[in-house]
Write a protein that holds these residues in place. Structure first.
Motif, short mmCIF file in Angstrom:
data_model
loop_
_atom_site.label_atom_id
_atom_site.label_comp_id
_atom_site.label_asym_id
_atom_site.label_seq_id
_atom_site.Cartn_x
_atom_site.Cartn_y
_atom_site.Cartn_z
N SER A 20 0.80 -1.23 0.00
CA SER A 20 0.00 0.00 0.00
C SER A 20 0.84 1.28 0.00
N CYS A 21 2.14 1.18 -0.15
CA CYS A 21 2.98 2.39 -0.01
C CYS A 21 2.84 3.34 -1.20
N GLN A 22 3.23 4.61 -0.98
CA GLN A 22 3.32 5.59 -2.07
C GLN A 22 4.70 5.48 -2.69
N ARG A 23 4.77 4.92 -3.88
CA ARG A 23 6.07 4.65 -4.50
C ARG A 23 6.90 5.92 -4.69
N SER A 24 6.25 7.06 -5.00
CA SER A 24 7.01 8.28 -5.29
C SER A 24 7.59 8.91 -4.02
N LYS A 25 7.02 8.56 -2.87
CA LYS A 25 7.49 9.17 -1.61
C LYS A 25 8.05 8.10 -0.67
N LEU A 26 8.50 7.01 -1.26
CA LEU A 26 8.91 5.85 -0.46
C LEU A 26 10.05 6.16 0.50
N THR A 27 9.99 5.57 1.69
CA THR A 27 11.11 5.63 2.63
C THR A 27 11.38 4.21 3.13
N THR A 28 12.44 4.06 3.90
CA THR A 28 12.78 2.72 4.40
C THR A 28 11.70 2.18 5.35
N ALA A 29 10.84 3.07 5.88
CA ALA A 29 9.74 2.61 6.73
C ALA A 29 8.70 1.83 5.93
N ASP A 30 8.74 1.96 4.59
CA ASP A 30 7.80 1.25 3.72
C ASP A 30 8.34 -0.10 3.26
N ILE A 31 9.49 -0.49 3.77
CA ILE A 31 10.08 -1.78 3.39
C ILE A 31 9.85 -2.78 4.52
N CYS A 32 9.33 -3.95 4.17
CA CYS A 32 9.16 -4.98 5.20
C CYS A 32 10.05 -6.18 4.88
N THR A 33 10.25 -7.00 5.88
CA THR A 33 10.99 -8.25 5.70
C THR A 33 10.00 -9.39 5.81
#
Ligand SMILES: [Zn+2]
Length: 235
Positions: free
Chosen positions: A56-69
């Protein structure tokens, strides 16, 4: 600090760096119009764990908080949010290909136009020949289950890229730089092929010319140059 603690710290730092690389990759793909509100990329961490952007992340404003393992079954090990429904695509390729450390999947226009009408991908510019010949998955269905994931992995075989009929494309690499750069070359080639088809029959590189391109253009320094070109535009 104990040796174990130092090692843990080093490992933690490298995961942070990998997350940032993944963020940069996805933002560059978005800025290049290769992904939009869909599309995802991943990096293999080892131990059957992968880093991937949450669906569900905003690809254009992505940060490392939008990355999951996640693990290869899609269970979230760390992070805030769920992986994309098509995480199976990544898991299927990592299961089938031990050499692959990164995967990019997108629904880009130009290459998808080709598969929509059954027009084969032809090598029409030098960089585009690096992913030629191009296998095509003969189904437009989402890769949201293990059966489709296996079909896609079988279609990809040992190639660096595949297209999916009326759906999208996937590229893989030994790192995220390679998977990103190949996605860029693939889509740029498809764009040039599509445009050239409007005014005539595009020249398709010969087998020898493709081999020469591969020999001269498949280098880490040239891949890094391409990555750096797009990375600089992110600001
Ligand atoms: Zn897809």
């Amino acid at each position: 600090m104990s040796e174990t603690a130092l090692k843990d710290r080093k490992d933690a730092m490298s995961v942070t760096e990998l997350k940032q690389q993944l963020v940069d990759c996805i933002r560059m793909l978005e800025q290049s119009d290769i992904i939009d509100y869909n599309g995802h990329a991943s990096i293999r961490l080892g131990d059957n764990r992968i880093l991937i952007n949450i669906g569900s992340c905003q690809r254009s404003k992505l940060t490392t908080a939008d990355i999951c393992t996640i693990d290869l079954e899609g269970n979230v090990i760390e992070g805030n949010g769920k992986p994309p429904l098509e995480f199976h695509l990544h898991a299927g390729i990592y299961r089938a290909r031990v050499d692959v450390k990164a995967v990019v999947h997108a629904h880009p226009k130009w290459s998808t136009f080709l598969t929509m009408v059954g027009e084969s991908y032809r090598p029409v510019y030098a960089q585009g020949s690096l992913v030629y010949p191009m296998p095509v998955l003969d189904s437009p269905n989402s890769i949201n289950n293990p059966v489709m994931a296996k079909r896609l992995a079988d279609t990809l075989g040992d190639r660096p890229a595949a297209m999916m009929k009326a759906h999208g494309a996937v590229t893989v690499g030994k790192d995220i730089v390679e998977a990103f750069v190949l996605a860029n070359y693939l889509e740029e080639n498809a764009y040039r092929q599509y445009m050239a088809l409007q005014i005539g029959k595009p020249y398709s590189f010969s087998e020898q010319e493709v081999a020469l391109c591969r020999e001269q253009l498949w280098t880490e320094s040239l891949f890094k140059r391409t990555w750096d070109h797009f990375r600089a535009k992110l600001g």
